[in-house]
Design a protein around this motif. Structure first.
Motif, short mmCIF file in Angstrom:
data_model
loop_
_atom_site.label_atom_id
_atom_site.label_comp_id
_atom_site.label_asym_id
_atom_site.label_seq_id
_atom_site.Cartn_x
_atom_site.Cartn_y
_atom_site.Cartn_z
N ARG A 177 -64.54 -49.53 3.45
CA ARG A 177 -63.97 -48.48 3.99
C ARG A 177 -63.38 -47.73 2.71
NH1 ARG A 177 -57.85 -49.24 5.59
NH2 ARG A 177 -56.75 -47.53 5.67
N GLN A 178 -63.83 -47.18 1.33
CA GLN A 178 -63.44 -46.66 0.78
C GLN A 178 -64.70 -45.78 1.21
OE1 GLN A 178 -60.97 -45.97 -1.63
NE2 GLN A 178 -61.88 -44.01 -1.92
N GLU A 179 -65.62 -46.22 0.92
CA GLU A 179 -67.37 -45.06 1.72
C GLU A 179 -66.65 -44.52 2.42
OE1 GLU A 179 -71.33 -47.02 0.64
OE2 GLU A 179 -69.87 -48.70 2.39
N VAL A 180 -65.85 -44.84 3.85
CA VAL A 180 -65.61 -44.30 5.10
C VAL A 180 -64.80 -42.78 4.68
CG1 VAL A 180 -64.35 -43.92 6.81
CG2 VAL A 180 -65.53 -45.62 6.07
N LEU A 181 -63.70 -43.46 3.79
CA LEU A 181 -62.38 -42.74 3.53
C LEU A 181 -62.51 -41.14 2.30
CD1 LEU A 181 -59.37 -44.99 2.58
CD2 LEU A 181 -59.17 -43.19 4.24
N ASP A 182 -63.85 -41.49 1.88
CA ASP A 182 -64.56 -40.59 1.03
C ASP A 182 -65.65 -39.82 1.94
OD1 ASP A 182 -63.77 -41.98 -1.70
OD2 ASP A 182 -65.59 -42.89 -2.08
N LYS A 183 -65.88 -39.73 2.60
CA LYS A 183 -66.58 -39.38 4.36
C LYS A 183 -64.88 -38.40 4.46
CE LYS A 183 -70.65 -38.42 6.03
NZ LYS A 183 -71.09 -37.97 5.59
N LEU A 184 -64.25 -38.73 4.66
CA LEU A 184 -63.51 -38.07 5.59
C LEU A 184 -62.79 -36.79 4.72
CD1 LEU A 184 -61.59 -40.67 7.55
CD2 LEU A 184 -62.65 -39.25 8.19
N TYR A 185 -62.64 -37.80 3.57
CA TYR A 185 -61.26 -35.95 2.52
C TYR A 185 -63.02 -35.35 2.03
CZ TYR A 185 -58.20 -40.24 1.57
OH TYR A 185 -56.81 -41.04 1.53
N GLY A 186 -64.10 -36.05 2.56
CA GLY A 186 -65.58 -34.64 2.39
C GLY A 186 -64.93 -33.89 3.79
N PHE A 187 -64.67 -34.43 4.21
CA PHE A 187 -64.46 -33.27 5.75
C PHE A 187 -63.16 -32.93 5.52
CE2 PHE A 187 -66.78 -36.65 8.21
CZ PHE A 187 -67.91 -35.39 8.75
N GLY A 188 -61.95 -32.86 4.52
CA GLY A 188 -60.95 -31.94 4.20
C GLY A 188 -60.22 -32.98 5.03
N VAL A 189 -60.09 -33.68 5.42
CA VAL A 189 -59.04 -34.92 6.09
C VAL A 189 -58.00 -35.07 5.34
CG1 VAL A 189 -58.95 -37.21 7.43
CG2 VAL A 189 -61.03 -35.14 7.66
N SER A 190 -56.62 -35.84 5.79
CA SER A 190 -56.02 -35.18 4.99
C SER A 190 -55.36 -37.26 4.78
CB SER A 190 -54.33 -34.81 5.30
OG SER A 190 -54.17 -36.10 6.68
#
Length: 176
Positions: free
Chosen positions: A30-43
Protein backbone atom coordinates in the motif's frame (compact mmCIF):
# COMPACT_ATOMS: atom_id res chain seq x y z
CA UNK A 1 -11.69 16.76 -1.55
CA UNK A 2 -10.27 19.22 -4.06
CA UNK A 3 -8.58 18.18 -7.26
CA UNK A 4 -4.96 19.30 -7.61
CA UNK A 5 -3.42 20.86 -10.72
CA UNK A 6 -1.56 17.64 -11.59
CA UNK A 7 -4.74 15.59 -11.18
CA UNK A 8 -6.45 17.85 -13.69
CA UNK A 9 -3.41 17.68 -16.00
CA UNK A 10 -3.20 13.87 -16.01
CA UNK A 11 -6.84 13.08 -15.44
CA UNK A 12 -7.97 10.61 -12.80
CA UNK A 13 -8.55 7.85 -15.37
CA UNK A 14 -4.96 8.13 -16.60
CA UNK A 15 -3.61 8.13 -13.05
CA UNK A 16 -5.66 5.06 -12.19
CA UNK A 17 -4.46 3.37 -15.39
CA UNK A 18 -0.81 4.10 -14.59
CA UNK A 19 -1.12 2.92 -11.00
CA UNK A 20 -3.04 -0.23 -11.93
CA UNK A 21 -0.26 -1.07 -14.43
CA UNK A 22 2.28 -0.40 -11.67
CA UNK A 23 0.44 -2.91 -9.45
CA UNK A 24 -0.02 -5.47 -12.23
CA UNK A 25 3.73 -5.58 -12.97
CA UNK A 26 4.48 -7.12 -9.55
CA UNK A 27 2.94 -7.22 -6.09
CA UNK A 28 3.10 -3.85 -4.32
CA UNK A 29 2.56 -2.66 -0.79
CA UNK A 30 0.00 0.00 0.00
CA UNK A 31 2.86 2.37 0.90
CA UNK A 32 4.58 1.89 -2.48
CA UNK A 33 1.33 2.72 -4.27
CA UNK A 34 0.74 5.77 -2.08
CA UNK A 35 4.27 6.99 -2.81
CA UNK A 36 3.61 6.56 -6.54
CA UNK A 37 0.32 8.46 -6.29
CA UNK A 38 1.90 11.28 -4.30
CA UNK A 39 4.62 11.41 -6.97
CA UNK A 40 1.85 12.13 -9.48
CA UNK A 41 0.71 14.98 -7.23
CA UNK A 42 -2.47 13.25 -6.11
CA UNK A 43 -4.09 14.57 -2.93
CA UNK A 44 -4.49 12.20 0.05
CA UNK A 45 -8.29 12.11 -0.35
CA UNK A 46 -8.12 11.09 -4.01
CA UNK A 47 -5.28 8.64 -3.22
CA UNK A 48 -7.55 6.87 -0.70
CA UNK A 49 -10.30 6.57 -3.32
CA UNK A 50 -7.86 5.15 -5.89
CA UNK A 51 -6.37 2.72 -3.32
CA UNK A 52 -9.87 1.50 -2.44
CA UNK A 53 -10.67 0.89 -6.09
CA UNK A 54 -7.35 -0.94 -6.62
CA UNK A 55 -8.23 -3.22 -3.71
CA UNK A 56 -11.77 -3.78 -5.02
CA UNK A 57 -10.46 -4.70 -8.46
CA UNK A 58 -7.83 -6.98 -6.89
CA UNK A 59 -4.82 -5.03 -8.20
CA UNK A 60 -3.63 -4.45 -4.64
CA UNK A 61 -3.54 -6.99 -1.83
CA UNK A 62 -1.35 -6.46 1.20
CA UNK A 63 -1.59 -10.14 2.14
CA UNK A 64 -0.52 -11.27 -1.33
CA UNK A 65 2.32 -8.76 -1.31
CA UNK A 66 3.65 -9.92 2.06
CA UNK A 67 3.57 -13.61 1.07
CA UNK A 68 5.28 -12.91 -2.25
CA UNK A 69 7.92 -10.64 -0.71
CA UNK A 70 8.69 -13.04 2.15
CA UNK A 71 8.99 -16.11 -0.04
CA UNK A 72 11.03 -14.31 -2.68
CA UNK A 73 13.53 -12.72 -0.33
CA UNK A 74 14.07 -16.02 1.48
CA UNK A 75 14.31 -18.30 -1.57
CA UNK A 76 16.09 -15.97 -3.99
CA UNK A 77 18.23 -13.75 -1.78
CA UNK A 78 18.57 -16.11 1.20
CA UNK A 79 17.51 -13.43 3.67
CA UNK A 80 16.82 -14.40 7.25
CA UNK A 81 13.65 -13.67 9.21
CA UNK A 82 15.07 -10.56 10.93
CA UNK A 83 15.94 -8.80 7.68
CA UNK A 84 12.58 -9.69 6.12
CA UNK A 85 10.71 -8.43 9.21
CA UNK A 86 12.70 -5.21 9.27
CA UNK A 87 12.14 -4.36 5.60
CA UNK A 88 8.44 -5.25 5.70
CA UNK A 89 7.84 -3.18 8.82
CA UNK A 90 9.53 -0.30 6.98
CA UNK A 91 6.89 -0.70 4.28
CA UNK A 92 4.12 -0.23 6.85
CA UNK A 93 3.12 -3.89 7.17
CA UNK A 94 1.68 -5.00 10.51
CA UNK A 95 3.63 -7.39 12.75
CA UNK A 96 0.81 -9.98 12.63
CA UNK A 97 0.79 -10.00 8.80
CA UNK A 98 4.57 -10.36 8.75
CA UNK A 99 4.56 -13.23 11.24
CA UNK A 100 1.76 -15.00 9.37
CA UNK A 101 3.69 -14.81 6.09
CA UNK A 102 6.94 -15.97 7.72
CA UNK A 103 5.15 -18.98 9.21
CA UNK A 104 3.53 -19.84 5.85
CA UNK A 105 6.54 -19.29 3.60
CA UNK A 106 9.52 -20.53 5.64
CA UNK A 107 9.66 -23.93 7.29
CA UNK A 108 12.27 -24.46 10.02
CA UNK A 109 14.17 -27.31 8.35
CA UNK A 110 14.65 -25.42 5.08
CA UNK A 111 15.59 -22.28 7.03
CA UNK A 112 18.36 -24.08 8.91
CA UNK A 113 19.64 -25.83 5.76
CA UNK A 114 19.75 -22.55 3.87
CA UNK A 115 21.69 -20.87 6.67
CA UNK A 116 24.12 -23.78 6.94
CA UNK A 117 24.78 -23.71 3.18
CA UNK A 118 25.36 -19.95 3.27
CA UNK A 119 27.77 -20.22 6.19
CA UNK A 120 29.65 -23.15 4.68
CA UNK A 121 30.16 -21.19 1.44
CA UNK A 122 31.34 -18.18 3.44
CA UNK A 123 33.67 -20.45 5.43
CA UNK A 124 35.32 -21.68 2.23
CA UNK A 125 35.55 -18.16 0.74
CA UNK A 126 37.06 -16.59 3.86
CA UNK A 127 40.84 -16.52 3.68
CA UNK A 128 41.66 -15.99 7.32
CA UNK A 129 44.35 -18.09 8.98
CA UNK A 130 43.24 -17.11 12.50
CA UNK A 131 40.43 -19.51 13.48
CA UNK A 132 38.82 -17.07 15.91
CA UNK A 133 38.72 -14.26 13.33
CA UNK A 134 37.39 -16.64 10.69
CA UNK A 135 34.54 -17.68 13.00
CA UNK A 136 33.75 -14.01 13.68
CA UNK A 137 33.65 -13.17 9.97
CA UNK A 138 31.43 -16.13 9.10
CA UNK A 139 29.06 -15.39 12.00
CA UNK A 140 28.91 -11.67 11.17
CA UNK A 141 27.98 -12.57 7.60
CA UNK A 142 25.08 -14.76 8.80
CA UNK A 143 23.75 -12.03 11.06
CA UNK A 144 24.06 -9.44 8.27
CA UNK A 145 21.85 -11.67 6.09
CA UNK A 146 19.16 -11.32 8.77
CA UNK A 147 19.48 -14.62 10.62
CA UNK A 148 19.12 -14.83 14.38
CA UNK A 149 22.46 -14.52 16.19
CA UNK A 150 21.92 -17.53 18.44
CA UNK A 151 21.10 -19.77 15.47
CA UNK A 152 24.04 -18.41 13.48
CA UNK A 153 26.50 -19.20 16.27
CA UNK A 154 25.00 -22.67 16.76
CA UNK A 155 25.60 -23.48 13.08
CA UNK A 156 29.02 -21.77 13.00
CA UNK A 157 30.15 -24.00 15.89
CA UNK A 158 28.75 -27.02 14.04
CA UNK A 159 30.64 -26.13 10.84
CA UNK A 160 33.90 -25.44 12.66
CA UNK A 161 33.59 -28.72 14.56
CA UNK A 162 33.06 -30.62 11.29
CA UNK A 163 36.00 -28.84 9.67
CA UNK A 164 38.26 -28.86 12.74
CA UNK A 165 40.59 -31.43 11.22
CA UNK A 166 41.70 -28.68 8.83
CA UNK A 167 43.00 -26.68 11.78
CA UNK A 168 44.99 -29.34 13.61
CA UNK A 169 48.62 -28.49 12.97
CA UNK A 170 50.89 -31.16 11.61
CA UNK A 171 53.55 -32.23 14.07
CA UNK A 172 57.01 -31.02 13.11
CA UNK A 173 59.22 -33.56 11.39
CA UNK A 174 61.77 -35.20 13.55
CA UNK A 175 65.43 -34.42 12.84
CA UNK A 176 66.65 -37.85 13.88
Amino acid sequence: MGITKKEKEFGLKEIFQKVSSFCAYRERSRQEVLDKLYGFGVSPDIADVIISRLIEENFLSEERFVRSYTGGKFRLKNWGRNKIKFTLSGKGISETEIQKALDEQIDEETYRKTLKNLLERKFVQTNEPDLFKKQQKVARFGVSKGYEGELVWEIVREIFTEKSDQFIPEPPESKF
